[in-house]
Design a protein around this motif. Sequence first.
Motif, PDB file in Angstrom:
ATOM      1  N   PHE A   1       0.826  -1.198   0.000  1.00 44.59           N
ATOM      2  CA  PHE A   1       0.000   0.000   0.000  1.00 44.59           C
ATOM      3  C   PHE A   1       0.869   1.261   0.000  1.00 44.59           C
ATOM      4  CE2 PHE A   1      -3.135  -2.997   1.765  1.00 44.59           C
ATOM      5  CZ  PHE A   1      -4.187  -2.727   0.913  1.00 44.59           C
ATOM      6  N   THR A   2       0.384   2.280  -0.677  1.00 43.10           N
ATOM      7  CA  THR A   2       1.076   3.562  -0.739  1.00 43.10           C
ATOM      8  C   THR A   2       1.041   4.239   0.622  1.00 43.10           C
ATOM      9  OG1 THR A   2       0.348   3.811  -3.037  1.00 43.10           O
ATOM     10  CG2 THR A   2       1.152   5.787  -1.915  1.00 43.10           C
ATOM     11  N   PRO A   3       2.175   4.718   1.125  1.00 42.16           N
ATOM     12  CA  PRO A   3       2.156   5.460   2.392  1.00 42.16           C
ATOM     13  C   PRO A   3       1.230   6.667   2.276  1.00 42.16           C
ATOM     14  CG  PRO A   3       4.409   4.918   1.764  1.00 42.16           C
ATOM     15  CD  PRO A   3       3.539   4.578   0.584  1.00 42.16           C
ATOM     16  N   GLY A   4       0.493   6.913   3.327  1.00 45.22           N
ATOM     17  CA  GLY A   4      -0.454   8.025   3.292  1.00 45.22           C
ATOM     18  C   GLY A   4      -1.412   7.923   4.455  1.00 45.22           C
ATOM     19  N   ALA A   5      -2.701   8.030   4.166  1.00 46.29           N
ATOM     20  CA  ALA A   5      -3.709   7.975   5.213  1.00 46.29           C
ATOM     21  C   ALA A   5      -3.649   6.632   5.943  1.00 46.29           C
ATOM     22  CB  ALA A   5      -5.099   8.174   4.603  1.00 46.29           C
ATOM     23  N   LYS A   6      -3.906   6.679   7.228  1.00 51.44           N
ATOM     24  CA  LYS A   6      -3.963   5.436   7.992  1.00 51.44           C
ATOM     25  C   LYS A   6      -5.212   4.665   7.578  1.00 51.44           C
ATOM     26  CE  LYS A   6      -2.655   5.197  12.255  1.00 51.44           C
ATOM     27  NZ  LYS A   6      -2.559   5.362  13.734  1.00 51.44           N
ATOM     28  N   MET A   7      -5.034   3.403   7.201  1.00 55.23           N
ATOM     29  CA  MET A   7      -6.147   2.565   6.773  1.00 55.23           C
ATOM     30  C   MET A   7      -6.316   1.413   7.747  1.00 55.23           C
ATOM     31  SD  MET A   7      -6.871   0.573   3.152  1.00 55.23           S
ATOM     32  CE  MET A   7      -5.505  -0.588   3.308  1.00 55.23           C
ATOM     33  N   THR A   8      -7.523   1.268   8.273  1.00 56.51           N
ATOM     34  CA  THR A   8      -7.859   0.170   9.166  1.00 56.51           C
ATOM     35  C   THR A   8      -8.840  -0.748   8.459  1.00 56.51           C
ATOM     36  OG1 THR A   8      -7.623   1.640  11.074  1.00 56.51           O
ATOM     37  CG2 THR A   8      -8.767  -0.450  11.436  1.00 56.51           C
ATOM     38  N   VAL A   9      -8.540  -2.045   8.465  1.00 59.08           N
ATOM     39  CA  VAL A   9      -9.433  -3.036   7.851  1.00 59.08           C
ATOM     40  C   VAL A   9      -9.873  -4.014   8.935  1.00 59.08           C
ATOM     41  CG1 VAL A   9      -9.697  -4.809   6.086  1.00 59.08           C
ATOM     42  CG2 VAL A   9      -8.226  -2.827   5.640  1.00 59.08           C
ATOM     43  N   VAL A  10     -11.169  -4.072   9.193  1.00 59.84           N
ATOM     44  CA  VAL A  10     -11.727  -4.978  10.193  1.00 59.84           C
ATOM     45  C   VAL A  10     -12.650  -5.967   9.500  1.00 59.84           C
ATOM     46  CG1 VAL A  10     -13.124  -5.169  12.292  1.00 59.84           C
ATOM     47  CG2 VAL A  10     -11.634  -3.190  11.966  1.00 59.84           C
ATOM     48  N   THR A  11     -12.476  -7.256   9.788  1.00 61.70           N
ATOM     49  CA  THR A  11     -13.363  -8.273   9.222  1.00 61.70           C
ATOM     50  C   THR A  11     -14.060  -9.017  10.347  1.00 61.70           C
ATOM     51  OG1 THR A  11     -11.699 -10.045   9.146  1.00 61.70           O
ATOM     52  CG2 THR A  11     -11.825  -8.551   7.253  1.00 61.70           C
ATOM     53  N   ALA A  12     -15.171  -9.636  10.022  1.00 64.77           N
ATOM     54  CA  ALA A  12     -16.009 -10.278  11.033  1.00 64.77           C
ATOM     55  C   ALA A  12     -15.406 -11.556  11.585  1.00 64.77           C
ATOM     56  CB  ALA A  12     -17.389 -10.571  10.444  1.00 64.77           C
ATOM     57  N   CYS A  13     -14.528 -12.210  10.812  1.00 59.87           N
ATOM     58  CA  CYS A  13     -13.965 -13.469  11.266  1.00 59.87           C
ATOM     59  C   CYS A  13     -12.677 -13.767  10.514  1.00 59.87           C
ATOM     60  CB  CYS A  13     -14.969 -14.607  11.107  1.00 59.87           C
ATOM     61  SG  CYS A  13     -15.789 -14.674   9.514  1.00 59.87           S
ATOM     62  N   GLN A  14     -12.000 -14.825  10.934  1.00 58.32           N
ATOM     63  CA  GLN A  14     -10.733 -15.198  10.335  1.00 58.32           C
ATOM     64  C   GLN A  14     -10.959 -15.871   8.983  1.00 58.32           C
ATOM     65  OE1 GLN A  14      -7.676 -14.487  11.844  1.00 58.32           O
ATOM     66  NE2 GLN A  14      -8.890 -13.342  13.332  1.00 58.32           N
ATOM     67  N   GLU A  15      -9.875 -16.092   8.249  1.00 55.89           N
ATOM     68  CA  GLU A  15      -9.976 -16.642   6.895  1.00 55.89           C
ATOM     69  C   GLU A  15     -10.461 -18.082   6.856  1.00 55.89           C
ATOM     70  OE1 GLU A  15      -5.248 -17.848   6.653  1.00 55.89           O
ATOM     71  OE2 GLU A  15      -5.996 -16.042   5.699  1.00 55.89           O
TER      72      GLU A  15
ATOM     73  N   ILE B   1     -22.355 -10.335  21.177  1.00 52.95           N
ATOM     74  CA  ILE B   1     -22.883 -10.268  19.813  1.00 52.95           C
ATOM     75  C   ILE B   1     -22.266 -11.338  18.928  1.00 52.95           C
ATOM     76  CG2 ILE B   1     -23.051  -8.805  17.755  1.00 52.95           C
ATOM     77  CD1 ILE B   1     -22.951  -6.383  19.658  1.00 52.95           C
ATOM     78  N   PHE B   2     -20.971 -11.559  19.071  1.00 54.91           N
ATOM     79  CA  PHE B   2     -20.259 -12.518  18.227  1.00 54.91           C
ATOM     80  C   PHE B   2     -20.361 -13.926  18.812  1.00 54.91           C
ATOM     81  CE2 PHE B   2     -18.412  -8.467  17.214  1.00 54.91           C
ATOM     82  CZ  PHE B   2     -18.091  -8.545  15.870  1.00 54.91           C
ATOM     83  N   GLN B   3     -20.474 -14.922  17.921  1.00 57.82           N
ATOM     84  CA  GLN B   3     -20.447 -16.314  18.344  1.00 57.82           C
ATOM     85  C   GLN B   3     -19.018 -16.692  18.770  1.00 57.82           C
ATOM     86  OE1 GLN B   3     -22.988 -18.501  18.642  1.00 57.82           O
ATOM     87  NE2 GLN B   3     -24.433 -16.871  18.101  1.00 57.82           N
ATOM     88  N   PRO B   4     -18.880 -17.606  19.743  1.00 52.23           N
ATOM     89  CA  PRO B   4     -17.539 -18.023  20.174  1.00 52.23           C
ATOM     90  C   PRO B   4     -16.714 -18.642  19.050  1.00 52.23           C
ATOM     91  CG  PRO B   4     -19.213 -18.753  21.733  1.00 52.23           C
ATOM     92  CD  PRO B   4     -19.947 -18.237  20.525  1.00 52.23           C
ATOM     93  N   SER B   5     -17.385 -19.112  17.994  1.00 49.34           N
ATOM     94  CA  SER B   5     -16.703 -19.795  16.893  1.00 49.34           C
ATOM     95  C   SER B   5     -16.084 -18.838  15.882  1.00 49.34           C
ATOM     96  CB  SER B   5     -17.687 -20.717  16.174  1.00 49.34           C
ATOM     97  OG  SER B   5     -18.831 -19.988  15.776  1.00 49.34           O
ATOM     98  N   GLN B   6     -16.330 -17.532  16.027  1.00 51.95           N
ATOM     99  CA  GLN B   6     -15.757 -16.578  15.082  1.00 51.95           C
ATOM    100  C   GLN B   6     -14.968 -15.506  15.823  1.00 51.95           C
ATOM    101  OE1 GLN B   6     -19.986 -15.018  13.943  1.00 51.95           O
ATOM    102  NE2 GLN B   6     -18.571 -13.430  13.275  1.00 51.95           N
ATOM    103  N   HIS B   7     -13.909 -15.058  15.184  1.00 54.98           N
ATOM    104  CA  HIS B   7     -12.999 -14.103  15.805  1.00 54.98           C
ATOM    105  C   HIS B   7     -12.679 -13.006  14.800  1.00 54.98           C
ATOM    106  CE1 HIS B   7     -12.413 -18.108  17.566  1.00 54.98           C
ATOM    107  NE2 HIS B   7     -12.253 -17.457  18.709  1.00 54.98           N
ATOM    108  N   HIS B   8     -12.896 -11.780  15.206  1.00 57.10           N
ATOM    109  CA  HIS B   8     -12.654 -10.657  14.294  1.00 57.10           C
ATOM    110  C   HIS B   8     -11.179 -10.572  13.930  1.00 57.10           C
ATOM    111  CE1 HIS B   8     -10.767  -8.459  17.581  1.00 57.10           C
ATOM    112  NE2 HIS B   8     -10.352  -7.591  16.668  1.00 57.10           N
ATOM    113  N   SER B   9     -10.884  -9.842  12.871  1.00 54.87           N
ATOM    114  CA  SER B   9      -9.495  -9.518  12.556  1.00 54.87           C
ATOM    115  C   SER B   9      -9.407  -8.014  12.332  1.00 54.87           C
ATOM    116  CB  SER B   9      -9.015 -10.266  11.308  1.00 54.87           C
ATOM    117  OG  SER B   9      -9.650  -9.764  10.147  1.00 54.87           O
ATOM    118  N   ILE B  10      -8.244  -7.464  12.664  1.00 57.59           N
ATOM    119  CA  ILE B  10      -8.009  -6.046  12.437  1.00 57.59           C
ATOM    120  C   ILE B  10      -6.578  -5.858  11.962  1.00 57.59           C
ATOM    121  CG2 ILE B  10      -7.517  -5.724  14.913  1.00 57.59           C
ATOM    122  CD1 ILE B  10      -8.443  -2.774  14.536  1.00 57.59           C
TER     123      ILE B  10
END
Length: 291
Positions: free
Chosen positions: A215-229, A278-287
Motif C-alpha cells: 500500500f502507498t504510504p499516506g492515510a492510515k487505513m484500518t481493515v476490520v473483518t467479522a472473522c478469520q480466513e 454479539i459474536f459467536q464463540p466460533s468466530q474471531h474478528h481480525s483487524i
Amino acid sequence: MIKRTIVLVFVFLMTVVSSSATNRALLIGIGKYVRLKTGWNVIHGDNDVALLQPLLAKQGFTDMTVLINEQAIKARIVDELRNLASRCKDGDKVYLHFSGHGQPICDDNHDEGNGKKYDESIIPYDACRDSRKMNGTYRGQYHLIDDELCPLLDNIKRKLGMTGHLFVVVDACYSKGIQKDEFTETNPEVLRYLGGTDVAFTPPGRIPVKTLKGFTPGAKMTVVTACQETERNVEYKAADGKFYGSLSFYISILLKSDADFNKWRECFHTGAYRKRGIFQPSQHHSIEVFP
C-alpha cells in the motif's frame, strides 16, 4: 519568534484542512441473493446498511453512496470505489462497508505465501457460488477478490493524503473448512443465517490478477473483518427481532457514540466487543492497520 511563527502557520494550515475535510462513506449490503441463479442463500446484509446509514448521517457523513442487493453488482461496486477515490482529498475521513457472502477462491497468481492456496473474496449480487451456474460457464469473473480490491483501496488511501483516515469493514466469512458440528450449541434459528460457504471456488481458466506489492504510504487505513480466513460468519438476532451481521451491529453501537476511528481501533485491539455477547464463540474478528 521565527519558531513561534512557523508553529502558528502550521496550526492555521491544519485548521484550514480540517475545516474543509469531508466525511464520506460507501455502504454495500446484499441479502436477497437470487439462489436459483447464483446458488447463494438469502442473508441480511441489506439490513446492515439500513441500520448504519442514518447513524453515519448523524455523525456528519455528508457524502454517502449506498448499494443494496441488485444495485451491488461487481461492476457497480468497482465503479463506485473509483468514483469515491476521485472525490477524495487530503484530510477526508472515509468509511467503507460490505455486508454479504464471502468465499475463498483459488490463488491463481500464487501471491498468498505460506503455502496458502486461496484468495479471499467478497460476493457481489451477480457472483455465483460455483462453475455450474450460468449454464456451466461461470469462471469467477463476478467475484471481487482481494487482489482486485487492494489497488482500489490503495487509490483511496493515497488520495486522502497523510492526514486522512480510511476505515474498512467487511462483514462476511472467508471459510473453507468449518465443520457444522462446531456450531451445534448455536440457536438453530440463527444457524439458518450462516454466511458464506465451506466450499472453496476453484474455477478453471481464470486469468490471474496482477498483485499489488504494497500500500502507498499516506492515510492510515484500518481493515476490520467479522472473522478469520478459516471461519464462517454467523448473523446476530437483535432485540427488534431482525437479523444483522455481528460486526455490523457492533459498528452501529460504536456509531451511536461517535465516529472516532482511533477509538474504534482501540475497541477491537482490546477486545471490548466481547462484552456485548454479539459474536459467536466460533468466530474471531481480525483487524489490520496500514500506515
